[in-house]
Design an enzyme around this catalytic site. Structure first.
Site, short mmCIF file in Angstrom:
data_model
loop_
_atom_site.label_atom_id
_atom_site.label_comp_id
_atom_site.label_asym_id
_atom_site.label_seq_id
_atom_site.Cartn_x
_atom_site.Cartn_y
_atom_site.Cartn_z
N TYR A 101 4.11 2.07 -11.69
CA TYR A 101 3.79 3.30 -10.97
C TYR A 101 2.31 3.28 -10.62
O TYR A 101 1.47 2.99 -11.49
CB TYR A 101 4.08 4.54 -11.84
CG TYR A 101 3.64 5.81 -11.18
CD1 TYR A 101 4.52 6.54 -10.39
CD2 TYR A 101 2.31 6.26 -11.28
CE1 TYR A 101 4.11 7.70 -9.74
CE2 TYR A 101 1.90 7.41 -10.62
CZ TYR A 101 2.80 8.12 -9.86
OH TYR A 101 2.39 9.25 -9.20
N GLU A 185 1.20 7.21 -3.05
CA GLU A 185 1.93 6.94 -4.28
C GLU A 185 2.94 5.81 -4.05
O GLU A 185 3.62 5.79 -3.02
CB GLU A 185 2.67 8.19 -4.73
CG GLU A 185 3.39 8.02 -6.06
CD GLU A 185 4.33 9.19 -6.36
OE1 GLU A 185 4.01 10.00 -7.24
OE2 GLU A 185 5.38 9.27 -5.72
#
Ligand code: GDP
Ligand code: MN
Length: 382
Positions: A101, A185
């Protein structure tokens, strides 16, 4: 402004971040054709501006072009957290060895950016962050210094990401700065079985305040007009007319003057058991034209079952608002009931104008509570 995954990945690609080969379509046949071009086996992904698509069944692997068509037929039209899927992205499947992530977000309170990274990315990142916060590194970034190779190495080390991710971390910062984004992201950023680092998902929020220097946003760039869905094109129409319009997900359309009154109108409508479908602030000193434009925008929202116009005349005189409503009724064919509450400056004159017009779908109320209750009842009776 949030981008769709396929738009965001385009930006990633332009900045040298590797993404799987993919294309977008709005038909099942189109999905079959893309799968054929990509070699058969593909991932079909719902394009909606919300996360959690995987868990909602909006991301599926298809073994061959025929299966891709079938899968696209299932996913198109699906509702994911209130967003209707109108397009799917069909992508080359990737053999995942590990999911990471990575994101950069604006930390307004600290006046900095924040890198958030974890070696345990994927669909359960929220749970990881909640149950084991240590598994998620949070590194402040000085906006003037940005993410240099050294800074990227620091982020990778803190999150236990492999050294090959350093290059991606630098490029991702480049996306944020050059494209005027407030958020980038990647979840998951993956290491493939072959050791390649790939962005398998892409989320970008652009800073609307930078529109003046990002000419391509309005043209061929990530936000082509034809990609806008209904709500967004209404927002664009409103913006072009200088109106502040916000789409919500209920059934009562709301027009008011001034942010404070509009916010309390939302509360009062909610208090009556109804949900606002949208709201529009016509501001102080609004003219009849502004009122007419505003009503046009609100009525164009298919979710609206009734409209509540709540105006407290200060600088805006109620007779001007009433004139605007009457003018709007000449140009917009009214198909939904409108409840009007006029109070304050020239309220009596405004009410007289509306009474004289006698439109069967327009009624007046003298109190804010009464008007909200009536608008809620009308929305539910619909
Ligand atoms: P989200 O659920 O909205 O964040 O959608 P993602 O694009 O992140 O996809 C959800 C999950 O699907 C990812 O976390 C991956 O585990 C999986 N996924 C997506 N693309 C591929 C792929 O090409 N191959 C494999 N094996 N899994 C994939
Ligand atoms: Mn994701």
């Amino acid at each position: 402004m949030d981008l769709y995954e396929h738009q965001a990945r385009e930006l990633f690609e332009e900045h040298g971040i590797v993404v799987p080969k993919a294309d977008v379509t709005d038909t099942p046949k189109g999905a079959r054709e893309i799968a054929r071009r990509l070699g058969g086996r593909v991932v079909v992904k719902a394009q909606v501006k919300t996360g959690g698509r995987g868990k909602a069944g909006g991301v599926k692997i298809a073994a061959d072009p025929a299966a891709a068509e079938l899968t696209a037929r299932q996913i198109l039209g699906m509702d994911i957290k209130g967003h209707t899927v109108r397009r799917v992205m069909v992508a080359e499947p990737v053999d995942i060895a590990q999911e990471y992530y990575v994101s950069y977000v604006l930390d307004r309170a600290a006046g900095r950016f924040l890198a958030i990274a974890s070696a345990e990315g994927g669909m359960d990142i929220e749970e990881v962050a909640a149950s084991r916060p240590d598994a998620v590194a949070r590194i402040p970034i000085d906006p003037d210094e940005g993410v240099t190779s050294a800074k990227a190495a620091e982020i990778a080390r803190a999150a236990a990401l492999p050294p090959q991710t350093v290059d991606v971390l630098v490029r991702l910062w480049d996306v944020l700065v050059r494209e005027d984004a407030l958020l980038v992201e990647v979840n998951p950023l993956v290491r493939t079985a072959q050791g390649q680092i790939l962005a398998l998902d892409a989320k970008v929020t652009l800073d609307d305040n930078a529109q003046f220097r990002q000419a391509r946003w309005g043209e061929h760039g990530p936000c082509e007009a034809h990609l806008a869905d209904e709500a967004e094109s209404l927002e664009a129409t409103a913006q072009a007319k200088g109106l502040n319009y916000v789409k919500l997900d209920g059934e009562v359309g709301i027009i008011g003057n001034g942010a404070g009154l509009v916010m309390s109108t939302l509360d009062v409508v909610a208090g009556c058991g109804a949900r606002p479908a949208n709201f529009l602030d016509i501001g102080g000193g609004a003219s009849a034209q502004v009122m007419a434009d505003g009503l046009g925008v609100i009525l164009a929202d298919p979710d609206v079952k009734s409209v509540f116009v709540n105006v407290f005349g200060g600088i805006t005189a109620c007779d001007a608002v009433a004139d605007g409503i009457v003018r709007a009724l000449d140009t917009v064919r009214l198909t939904k009931p409108v409840v009007v509450r006029l109070d304050g400056n020239n309220a009596v004159r405004g009410r007289t104008i509306l009474d004289a017009h006698r439109h069967p779908l327009v009624e007046q109320a003298t109190s804010m509570d009464g008007a909200a209750r009536r608008a809620a009842d009308l929305a539910h009776a619909h």
